[in-house]
Design an enzyme around this catalytic site. Structure first.
Site, mmCIF file in Angstrom:
data_model
loop_
_atom_site.group_PDB
_atom_site.id
_atom_site.type_symbol
_atom_site.label_atom_id
_atom_site.label_comp_id
_atom_site.label_asym_id
_atom_site.label_seq_id
_atom_site.Cartn_x
_atom_site.Cartn_y
_atom_site.Cartn_z
ATOM 1 N N GLY A 98 0.822 -1.219 0.000
ATOM 2 C CA GLY A 98 0.000 0.000 0.000
ATOM 3 C C GLY A 98 0.846 1.255 0.000
ATOM 4 N N GLY A 100 2.614 3.573 1.512
ATOM 5 C CA GLY A 100 3.181 3.725 2.848
ATOM 6 C C GLY A 100 3.721 5.116 3.099
ATOM 7 N N GLY A 130 7.230 6.808 6.658
ATOM 8 C CA GLY A 130 6.383 7.594 5.771
ATOM 9 C C GLY A 130 7.108 8.729 5.066
ATOM 10 N N ARG A 187 -1.552 0.302 -9.822
ATOM 11 C CA ARG A 187 -0.468 -0.652 -10.063
ATOM 12 C C ARG A 187 -1.033 -2.054 -10.280
ATOM 13 N NH1 ARG A 187 3.853 1.760 -6.630
ATOM 14 N NH2 ARG A 187 3.107 3.884 -6.248
ATOM 15 N N ASP A 260 4.279 -4.384 -7.525
ATOM 16 C CA ASP A 260 3.685 -3.173 -6.949
ATOM 17 C C ASP A 260 4.307 -1.914 -7.542
ATOM 18 O OD1 ASP A 260 5.853 -4.385 -5.272
ATOM 19 O OD2 ASP A 260 5.765 -2.452 -4.286
ATOM 20 N N ASN A 261 5.336 -2.074 -8.337
ATOM 21 C CA ASN A 261 5.930 -0.908 -9.000
ATOM 22 C C ASN A 261 5.606 -0.884 -10.489
ATOM 23 O OD1 ASN A 261 7.065 -0.042 -6.615
ATOM 24 N ND2 ASN A 261 9.051 -0.989 -6.992
HETATM 25 P P1 AMP Z 1 9.317 0.740 -2.743
HETATM 26 O O1 AMP Z 1 10.446 -0.236 -2.549
HETATM 27 O O2 AMP Z 1 9.729 2.171 -2.586
HETATM 28 O O3 AMP Z 1 8.543 0.500 -3.990
HETATM 29 O O4 AMP Z 1 8.322 0.500 -1.518
HETATM 30 C C1 AMP Z 1 7.733 -0.731 -1.239
HETATM 31 C C2 AMP Z 1 6.671 -0.537 -0.190
HETATM 32 O O5 AMP Z 1 7.241 -0.005 1.014
HETATM 33 C C3 AMP Z 1 5.561 0.422 -0.562
HETATM 34 O O6 AMP Z 1 4.389 -0.051 0.016
HETATM 35 C C4 AMP Z 1 5.998 1.722 0.073
HETATM 36 O O7 AMP Z 1 4.925 2.584 0.325
HETATM 37 C C5 AMP Z 1 6.641 1.219 1.354
HETATM 38 N N1 AMP Z 1 7.665 2.140 1.860
HETATM 39 C C6 AMP Z 1 8.898 2.359 1.360
HETATM 40 N N2 AMP Z 1 9.563 3.253 2.104
HETATM 41 C C7 AMP Z 1 8.735 3.617 3.107
HETATM 42 C C8 AMP Z 1 8.836 4.516 4.216
HETATM 43 N N3 AMP Z 1 9.940 5.220 4.457
HETATM 44 N N4 AMP Z 1 7.774 4.623 5.037
HETATM 45 C C9 AMP Z 1 6.657 3.907 4.834
HETATM 46 N N5 AMP Z 1 6.501 3.046 3.815
HETATM 47 C C10 AMP Z 1 7.520 2.899 2.956
HETATM 48 MG MG MG Z 2 6.996 1.099 -4.820
#
Ligand code: AMP
Ligand code: MG
Length: 493
Positions: A98, A100, A130, A187, A260-261
């Protein structure tokens, strides 16, 4: 900060907000206020993104907008929310993820969904804070806009705002927020989420939403045997194929192609440890955390197909016919090679498709790989060669010069079958002089960390026009320095 609270009541951007995704209901997204960011400042702004969004011309100077896009006030008409999705990460089902750290502000009547990335925790933050750090926010901002200027489907970035608020990663960094925009941020993982939960009604609502708003033809001519959901899978497969072929053409490695990306519109999404390759190394891995090389440059096409297969699996309850789902996915296997061939032919300035072209392309790719030649520089010098016929700047790039010279001779001969002016013009628009190399981003980041944003702005403006050599900017088109190869870019952001 004195006017933070009332900023939202007066802020008028000249935009009307529709909030269509919010209308799907609570199971899809949750209302979530941004976490304020102390004393924000502008880091970077994209005039071209602002223009397509339809912002008033004075936006760049607006203190109210600076506050709002840093999460300190709410833009009237927006409805900040975080959406739920799941996904496969590095080939493994990761369950619920989700937004995040991204807040979905809503959708403008100009057709853009707008998100704040790094605006604080949401119900989907899991153990995360976040936040997004300045370093990764600058990379996402610059690359989104650079990809757009290269003609590659991508989410856009309006701006980055920063704050001195500390954020802890491997070391202490500072916070930033990227305002990003796309016709849709949905996504593959959104579909996987409802499908894996067995929530077929929600899955259908989501698919109908995407079809109604983005793929209406799936109810008509794009439907397969009258099935709109199979039509959707095929349309997404084709868009994804075109996107990955475009990446391969400019040496772009995404780095984290988790489901998810992956964008349902075939847009490059979630810029993390991406890289424009310096030396052409087909097996190049840009993500320091990707120890198995799952997302290596030459694996991207296969992995995209694997991801589409996950999407197909998720849509199966709606398609309701395995054969049909497989037929929809099969289009990837013809569209990807076709798109790649077109991209590579354009890089060589070849409009006609002749029998020996494939061999010509394969030979040069093998020579580039064998000598680890700089990808961008090779193609740009070849563009000049097509125009002036001077071989040395190209052959000098190779250790095996005689092999390069032989190839150039064969290529020059092949070019005579084309209209010379058209060939050169196509190449100039296909082979960029400038790409966002890691070391260039790094220099802009280091200066921005000292509160000097001039290099960032110079780079942004340069990459807005990547196909034309610009006076005084030679260093940006040059080889990467030695230290660039020691830069380690990981998932940490
Ligand atoms: P990503 O690797 O950036 O595509 O993130 C994968 C998942 O981790 C997604 O659900 C993001 O929203 C969550 N996420 C990544 N970094 C953070 C963060 N610093 N705080 C909260 N959620 C995060
Ligand atoms: Mg992502």
């Amino acid at each position: 900060m004195h006017s933070d609270t009332d900023a939202g009541t007066t802020l008028n951007l000249g935009l009307t907000w529709l909030n269509r995704y919010a209308s799907l209901g609570e199971e899809f997204s949750q209302a979530q206020a941004a976490q304020p960011l102390p004393s924000p400042y502008w880091v970077g702004q994209s005039p071209s993104a602002a223009k397509v969004l339809g912002l008033d011309t004075d936006w760049q100077a607006s203190g109210e907008l600076l506050q709002a896009l840093s999460g300190n006030s709410v833009i009237p008409g927006t409805n900040p929310r975080a959406s739920v999705y799941s996904g496969h990460q590095f080939g493994v089902w990761a369950g619920q993820l989700g937004d995040g750290r991204a807040l979905w502000l809503g959708e403008t009547d100009t057709g853009w969904e707008v998100q704040l990335k790094g605006a604080g925790p949401t119900p989907y933050s899991r153990r995360g804070d976040g936040r997004a750090v300045l370093r990764s926010s600058i990379r996402e901002f610059l690359c989104s806009e650079a990809m757009h200027a290269l003609g590659i489907p991508t989410t856009r970035a309006l701006c980055v705002t920063g704050s001195d608020a500390p954020v802890w990663r491997e070391e202490k960094e500072t916070a930033a927020v990227v305002t990003r925009m796309a016709p849709s941020f949905i996504r593959f993982g959104h579909f996987e989420h409802f499908s894996y939960q067995g929530e077929t009604a929600q899955l259908k609502a989501l698919a109908d939403f995407v079809i109604d708003h983005h793929y209406p033809q799936c109810r008509q001519d794009l439907a397969i045997q009258g099935n709109p959901y199979a039509g959707l899978l095929q349309a997404v497969s084709e868009k994804t194929a075109a996107m990955v072929a475009a990446w391969q053409g400019v040496g772009f490695c995404h780095g984290v192609m988790n489901t998810d990306n992956m964008s349902i519109l075939g847009l490059t999404l979630d810029y993390g440890p991406f890289q424009f390759m310096d030396s052409y190394i087909p097996g190049h891995i840009c993500n320091h955390s990707d120890t198995q090389g799952r997302y290596a440059f030459n694996k991207q096409a296969q992995v995209a197909y694997w991801n589409l297969y996950c999407l197909g699996q998720a849509l199966l309850p709606l398609i309701d016919d395995q054969e049909l789902a497989l037929a929809a996915l099969a289009s990837y296997k013809t569209v990807f090679p076709d798109e790649l061939q077109s991209r590579l032919s354009a890089k060589l300035g070849l409009q006609l498709r002749l029998e020996d072209d494939r061999a010509l392309i394969e030979t040069i790719l093998a020579l580039l790989a064998a000598d680890r030649v700089d990808h961008t520089i090779f193609w740009r010098r070849l563009t000049h060669f097509a125009q002036d016929g001077v071989a040395a700047p190209v052959s000098d790039l190779f250790l095996d010069r005689s092999a390069a010279q032989d190839w150039l001779q064969a290529y020059a001969k092949r070019l005579t079958k084309e209209d010379a002016n058209t060939a050169a013009a196509v190449m100039r628009q296909t082979n960029p002089a400038y790409v966002l190399r890691n070391h260039l981003a790094q220099q802009a980041i280091q200066q921005a960390q000292q509160k000097d944003f001039s290099e960032l702005e110079r780079l942004r403006a340069l990459l807005d026009n990547p196909f034309e050599e610009q006076a005084g900017m030679e260093r940006y088109a040059d080889f990467a320095p030695q230290w660039a190869s020691t830069l380690e870019i990981s998932c940490s952001s």
